[in-house]
Structures are given as structure tokens and as C-alpha cells.
Motif scaffolding. Structure first.
Motif, mmCIF file in Angstrom:
data_model
loop_
_atom_site.group_PDB
_atom_site.id
_atom_site.type_symbol
_atom_site.label_atom_id
_atom_site.label_comp_id
_atom_site.label_asym_id
_atom_site.label_seq_id
_atom_site.Cartn_x
_atom_site.Cartn_y
_atom_site.Cartn_z
ATOM 1 N N TRP A 123 19.708 53.059 -55.218
ATOM 2 C CA TRP A 123 20.521 53.997 -54.620
ATOM 3 C C TRP A 123 19.945 54.037 -53.224
ATOM 4 C CZ3 TRP A 123 20.526 60.068 -54.932
ATOM 5 C CH2 TRP A 123 21.717 60.392 -54.171
ATOM 6 N N MET A 124 19.051 54.573 -52.969
ATOM 7 C CA MET A 124 18.388 54.762 -51.646
ATOM 8 C C MET A 124 18.411 53.462 -50.657
ATOM 9 S SD MET A 124 18.057 58.168 -51.094
ATOM 10 C CE MET A 124 18.113 59.391 -52.043
ATOM 11 N N TRP A 127 22.301 52.531 -49.728
ATOM 12 C CA TRP A 127 22.699 53.432 -48.668
ATOM 13 C C TRP A 127 21.981 53.187 -47.394
ATOM 14 C CZ3 TRP A 127 26.365 57.272 -48.901
ATOM 15 C CH2 TRP A 127 27.309 57.194 -50.225
ATOM 16 N N LYS A 128 20.555 52.885 -47.669
ATOM 17 C CA LYS A 128 19.921 52.629 -46.408
ATOM 18 C C LYS A 128 20.469 51.122 -45.473
ATOM 19 C CE LYS A 128 15.413 51.051 -44.925
ATOM 20 N NZ LYS A 128 14.082 50.727 -45.605
ATOM 21 N N ARG A 130 23.383 49.992 -46.106
ATOM 22 C CA ARG A 130 24.804 50.167 -45.741
ATOM 23 C C ARG A 130 24.892 50.688 -44.286
ATOM 24 N NH1 ARG A 130 27.440 54.691 -45.928
ATOM 25 N NH2 ARG A 130 29.499 54.737 -45.575
ATOM 26 N N GLU A 131 24.055 51.205 -43.793
ATOM 27 C CA GLU A 131 23.989 51.997 -42.689
ATOM 28 C C GLU A 131 24.227 50.734 -41.598
ATOM 29 O OE1 GLU A 131 23.875 55.081 -41.150
ATOM 30 O OE2 GLU A 131 23.912 55.723 -43.314
ATOM 31 N N ASN A 132 23.320 49.519 -41.989
ATOM 32 C CA ASN A 132 23.447 48.282 -40.965
ATOM 33 C C ASN A 132 25.120 47.819 -40.865
ATOM 34 O OD1 ASN A 132 20.688 48.585 -41.058
ATOM 35 N ND2 ASN A 132 20.240 46.796 -42.470
ATOM 36 N N ASP B 31 25.492 60.576 -46.557
ATOM 37 C CA ASP B 31 24.547 59.600 -45.697
ATOM 38 C C ASP B 31 23.586 60.583 -44.929
ATOM 39 O OD1 ASP B 31 25.194 56.878 -45.588
ATOM 40 O OD2 ASP B 31 26.682 57.281 -44.029
ATOM 41 N N THR B 34 20.497 60.452 -47.338
ATOM 42 C CA THR B 34 19.559 59.374 -47.908
ATOM 43 C C THR B 34 19.021 58.476 -46.490
ATOM 44 O OG1 THR B 34 21.935 57.975 -47.206
ATOM 45 C CG2 THR B 34 21.421 58.415 -49.569
ATOM 46 N N PRO B 35 18.241 57.605 -46.770
ATOM 47 C CA PRO B 35 17.105 57.560 -45.933
ATOM 48 C C PRO B 35 17.205 57.518 -44.521
ATOM 49 C CG PRO B 35 16.951 56.071 -47.883
ATOM 50 C CD PRO B 35 18.254 56.666 -47.870
ATOM 51 N N ARG B 36 18.198 56.881 -44.086
ATOM 52 C CA ARG B 36 18.353 56.981 -42.373
ATOM 53 C C ARG B 36 18.089 58.243 -41.932
ATOM 54 N NH1 ARG B 36 21.732 53.650 -38.159
ATOM 55 N NH2 ARG B 36 20.858 51.783 -39.700
#
Lengths: 395, 139
Positions: A123-124, A127-128, A130-132, B31, B34-36
Motif C-alpha cells: 500500500w505505502m 502510493w509513494k 503513484r506520486e511519480n 495522499d 502516505t509516505p510523500r
């Protein structure tokens, strides 16, 4: 004794309010009732109040995850109606945005599916990463979500040619991430044991319930609007449509991962061709929309989106009909979830990717005798415990 | 400053209530966790029950099927409970003002403590909104 587990309509991590009633006997789900309508906003009606150039913004707000799919299908419909030809450069840009959206949507689903079965790391991670994808979209359109790139006759913003190497580099960075996820899901014996044979949707049922998109392709139905009825730049690029045959949750996950590779392939081919086109030629001027009707289709991350437009020659449509993919896919839960255990219900319901996320509140209510409370957290815990059990077997 | 208010300044627990959103604000809320952006390092955590929550994050426009439920959920929350309207829809209904299925604004149903406009607001904006809410509690 039959009990009812209501799931929803309000859950903390869930994105859309939806309501599922699971009828259970002991551990087994015997029936399921689906109630939707918590999200009805009357978009089709609002759309008839706006003129053609405003509607892409309205239909974009149908769904945040598919926020390019609806404008895509809508512009296809209007261009079909008015017989408009779109500049080649705009076609490539459209396909690039459509595929980037598929990438971010599949990342999102992978993460949530991971959470459901107790793989919070997935999951983490997803989602990390996905930010890209969101970063690429922000570079192109200025927005992380709701890109507002589409307009009838073309696109609103150009992708400058000197931006192309940067986007290519970002896409290459994603490949290694997808490799990692493929390894994490396809090579893990625990995930195999946990997801194989769970929530099976057979080919017959899939046809009967008219499912679309990855849900159908995991059940052996080889459909994809991009290939079967090419629009935008999809006719000019090469890509495969992954099809698997078991129809279980594992196959649904694998289909999505394989699709992500194809998306990157399409984006890179489009970028390559985009470089050769002259900059700035991104829209056809439209003077008026003739009376008539038109249809538009697009393969959204979840399946086929269908838009129908009828015009009477004024600057507003008199009818706008929208059919979104989740509408069909959610109904297939009726066969996929029935016969499963409660522990599998969470991942089965989520497997069709109905924008239906995690951790809801759910209650087990005994109708006849006293009340027994089992909250959604327990349900997810049950699901995670099952994975844990399988994991121990493999150690 | 009362004891309850003082305890609220640290680690707010949030409950996420989608009315009829388009998912975007909801994704951006996740978002932010989550990590960012990682809001959890400040102790801000998403909770599963309204009865554990200090803050209600409302997204989307109310419609006839769910606007009574917003009031019902707000009544169940332990007080003080702050409502944060995330996104243009929750702040003032935005493009859905003309819809036949949107009876009223969120702030006509429950008192709203902070508005985070944007369609959707970026995670930074959501974090900023929560920080401003905490700052306003201090005074």
C-alpha cells in the motif's frame, strides 16, 4: 442462521459512499445486495445547462480517478456528432494523458488491494510511487488531478518538445517500480495462496453481467476499445491486450500489472511520434455543432466509458447520457462474492476496482436473536489474519 | 485554555466523510497520509469510527440521500469536534450548485471550522488547512 453485514455507506478510508448488504450464514456469504445512489449529483442534467466547451470540466468531475476518461469519451462523442478531425499532435497528447491516468489508477488500486490482504507495505509503496505519475501529470498539465486537458476539437495545452526527454526519463523510472510490484505479487507464494481461486467470475457470468475492462479481461473476455475501435492515437501505436482466464482476484491483479507495462509502451511510442510533429498545432476551430447525435467511447482504467450526445443545433446538448464502467462491474460482485467467506469479501468487492477503498465500518447484526457487532476493522483484520495464517504455512 | 482544548493541539484524529465527492479530494487526503507527505508523523491519523474522531473531513456536495447522515454523524462525534470542508464542493458546492440533487451547502447542516478550497486541494493545502485549524485553537 442468516445474518446481514451492512458495509457502508460511510467508511473512513473509502472514497465513495456505497452500501453493500452481505447476507451470511456462519462464515459464508450467501447473498449480496448492492445499493448505490449516495453519489448521485445529477451530472447529466447539469451538462445540458452548459455549452459544449464547458462540459469537459463538468464530466471531469464525475470521477477523480478517471478524470480524463469522461472528457475523452465526451469529446469523442461530440467529434463523432459534428464530424470534426483532430490534429495529429492533439491525438498523441490525448493518448499520453489517457495512459498516464491508467498508470496512476492501477497504482492506486494495487495499493488498496495490498492493504486489504494485510500487505500494508505494498500500500505505502504503491502510493509513494503513484506520486511519480502525479508529478508527470503536473509537469504536463499543471494539476495533479483534474488535468483539464481536453476540449472539443483538440487539447487545451501542448506538451513542448523540450519537455519530452524529461517525461521519457520519468517513465523509465516507473518501469523498475512496476518490475518491483510484479515481483512482489507474482513471485510471492503467500499472495498466490491467498488470492488464487478467490472471488471467481467465470466467463459465462462475466458475459451475463456485461462486465468491462480488466474485470472482463481477467475472465477471458478479450475486449479493449483501444484496439477494437481505435480512436485518438491508439490505431498508430503497438500494444498488447493482456487477457487471463481464471477470473479470480489474482488474475485481476496480474492483468492490471501487465497493463501498466503496455501503458508505458504506448506513452513512449506517442512521445517518440510527438517529437516529429510541429509544435502548437493542437486544436481544430469549431464554429458550430450541427443537430444530430453522436457516441464516444474510451477504455478507462476500469473499462469502457460510453457517452451519448444529442444536439438540436444550439450551443448546448439536449441530452447527454453517460455509462461508466463501474456500474456494470459492481453488479458482478453478486456472483463473485457469493459463496466466499467473510474474510474474502473485502478483497473480492475491491477486486473490480469500483473506486471502493478500504476500511469501512461494518456491523454484523443478528436479526432474530441478540445483536452481535463486528465492525469493518474486524473484517479487514479477518482478511489479514487469513493471509497471516497462510504465510505461516509457507515458513 | 481548557484541558480538552489543550489535548486537542497534539495528534488530531480525523474521520473522513465523503458526501458525494468525485474521489479526488479523498485521494488527496489519503495522499497526505502516505509516505510523500506523511501526516502521520504529526500524530494525525485516520480513524475508523466517528466516536474516536476530533476532526471531520467532509468532501463533496450533500445530496438528498446523504445530507441527513452528515448531521447524524456529527451528532455522534464527541465534542468538541471540528468540521473541515475539503474542496470546492464542500466549501460552496461549486459546479453542482445547479443540480436538482443538492439541497444545501455543508455549512448549513453542520458548523464548519475550516475551509480548504481547491478542486482538488493539493495535499499541501490540506496540511495547511489543518495547521491553521490547530493555530486557531491555540488562541
Amino acid at each position: 442462521m442468516k445474518k446481514i453485514i451492512p458495509i457502508g455507506p460511510y467508511h473512513p478510508l473509502q472514497e465513495e459512499p456505497e452500501f453493500f448488504k452481505l447476507y451470511v450464514e456462519e462464515e459464508k456469504v450467501v447473498d449480496i445486495e448492492i445499493e448505490i445512489g449516495y453519489n448521485h449529483r445529477g451530472i447529466e442534467q447539469i451538462s445540458t445547462l452548459k455549452h459544449y466547451d464547458q462540459i469537459p470540466f463538468v464530466v471531469e468531475r464525475i470521477c477523480g480517478i478517471c478524470s480524463t476518461s469522461h472528457p475523452f469519451a465526451y469529446v469523442n462523442a461530440v467529434e463523432d456528432l459534428a464530424g470534426i478531425d483532430v490534429p495529429v499532435r492533439a491525438k498523441y497528447i490525448r493518448s499520453i494523458i489517457g495512459e498516464l491516468e491508467r498508470l496512476h489508477s492501477h497504482f492506486l488500486w494495487l495499493g488498496l488491494a495490498g492493504h486489504f490482504i494485510g500487505y500494508n507495505t505494498i500500500w505505502m509503496w504503491s502510493w509513494k510511487h503513484r506520486e511519480n505519475v502525479c508529478d508527470i501529470l503536473e509537469v504536463i498539465s499543471g494539476n495533479r488531478q483534474h488535468y483539464a486537458m481536453f476540449k472539443v476539437g483538440g487539447v487545451r495545452r501542448d506538451i513542448p518538445n523540450d519537455l519530452v526527454p524529461q517525461i521519457e526519463k520519468m517513465c523509465d523510472g516507473l518501469l523498475s517500480v512496476i518490475d518491483m510490484f510484479r515481483g512482489a505479487i507474482m513471485d510471492d507464494p503467500v499472495i498466490h495462496a491467498r488470492l488464487k481461486g478467490v472471488g471467481v467470475l467465470t466467463k459465462e457470468d462475466a458475459i451475463k453481467y456485461c462486465v468491462v475492462g480488466p474485470t472482463a479481461r481477467a475472465s477471458g473476455i478479450d475486449i479493449d476499445v483501444r484496439r477494437d475501435d481505435p480512436y485518438a492515437a491508439y490505431g498508430e501505436v503497438e500494444f498488447n491486450v493482456p487477457v487471463l482466464y481464471n477470473g479470480d482476484v489474482f488474475d485481476k491483479a496480474v492483468v492490471r500489472i501487465l497493463e501498466m507495462y503496455e501503458s508505458i509502451k504506448i506513452i513512449k511510442q506517442c512521445l517518440e511520434k510527438l517529437k516529429k510533429e510541429p509544435e502548437g498545432n493542437i486544436e481544430t476551430k469549431i464554429d458550430f455543432i450541427p443537430p444530430g447525435e453522436g457516441i464516444g467511447r474510451h477504455e478507462a482504467p476500469r473499462g469502457e466509458v460510453f457517452h451519448y450526445i444529442r444536439s438540436d443545433g444550439s450551443n448546448r446538448p439536449i441530452r447527454h447520457k453517460i455509462r461508466a464502467p463501474s456500474y456494470m462491474n459492481i453488479a458482478s460482485n453478486k456472483v463473485a462474492a457469493v459463496g466466499q467467506t467473510i474474510a474474502d469479501a473485502a478483497i473480492t468487492l475491491a477486486a473490480v476496482d469500483p473506486c471502493y477503498c478500504c476500511t469501512e465500518r461494518a456491523t454484523v447484526v443478528d436479526l432474530k436473536t441478540n445483536q452481535e457487532i463486528l465492525c469493518w476493522d474486524d473484517l479487514v483484520k479477518l482478511s489479514q489474519q487469513k493471509t497471516e495464517k497462510i504465510r505461516k504455512l509457507y515458513e | 485554555m481548557g484541558l480538552i482544548k489543550k489535548s486537542l493541539l497534539k495528534s488530531l484524529w480525523v474521520f473522513h466523510l465523503p458526501l458525494s465527492p468525485c474521489n479526488n479530494c479523498d485521494i488527496e487526503i489519503l495522499d497526505a497520509l502516505t509516505p510523500r507527505y506523511d501526516l502521520e508523523r504529526f500524530g494525525i491519523q485516520l480513524v475508523g469510527s466517528i466516536r474516536h474522531a476530533d476532526v471531520l473531513l467532509v468532501t463533496g456536495v450533500p445530496n438528498y440521500k446523504n445530507y441527513t447522515k452528515l448531521k447524524y454523524l456529527y451528532e455522534q462525534a464527541p465534542k468538541p469536534c471540528f468540521v473541515v470542508a475539503i474542496g470546492t464542493c464542500a466549501c460552496g458546492r461549486g459546479v453542482f450548485k445547479d443540480s436538482f440533487n443538492s439541497p444545501c451547502d455543508v455549512d448549513k447542516i453542520v458548523p464548519v471550522s475550516a475551509y480548504v478550497p481547491g478542486c482538488p486541494p493539493k495535499p499541501e493545502a490540506i496540511i495547511d488547512g489543518i495547521v491553521k485549524l490547530i493555530k486557531s485553537l491555540k488562541t
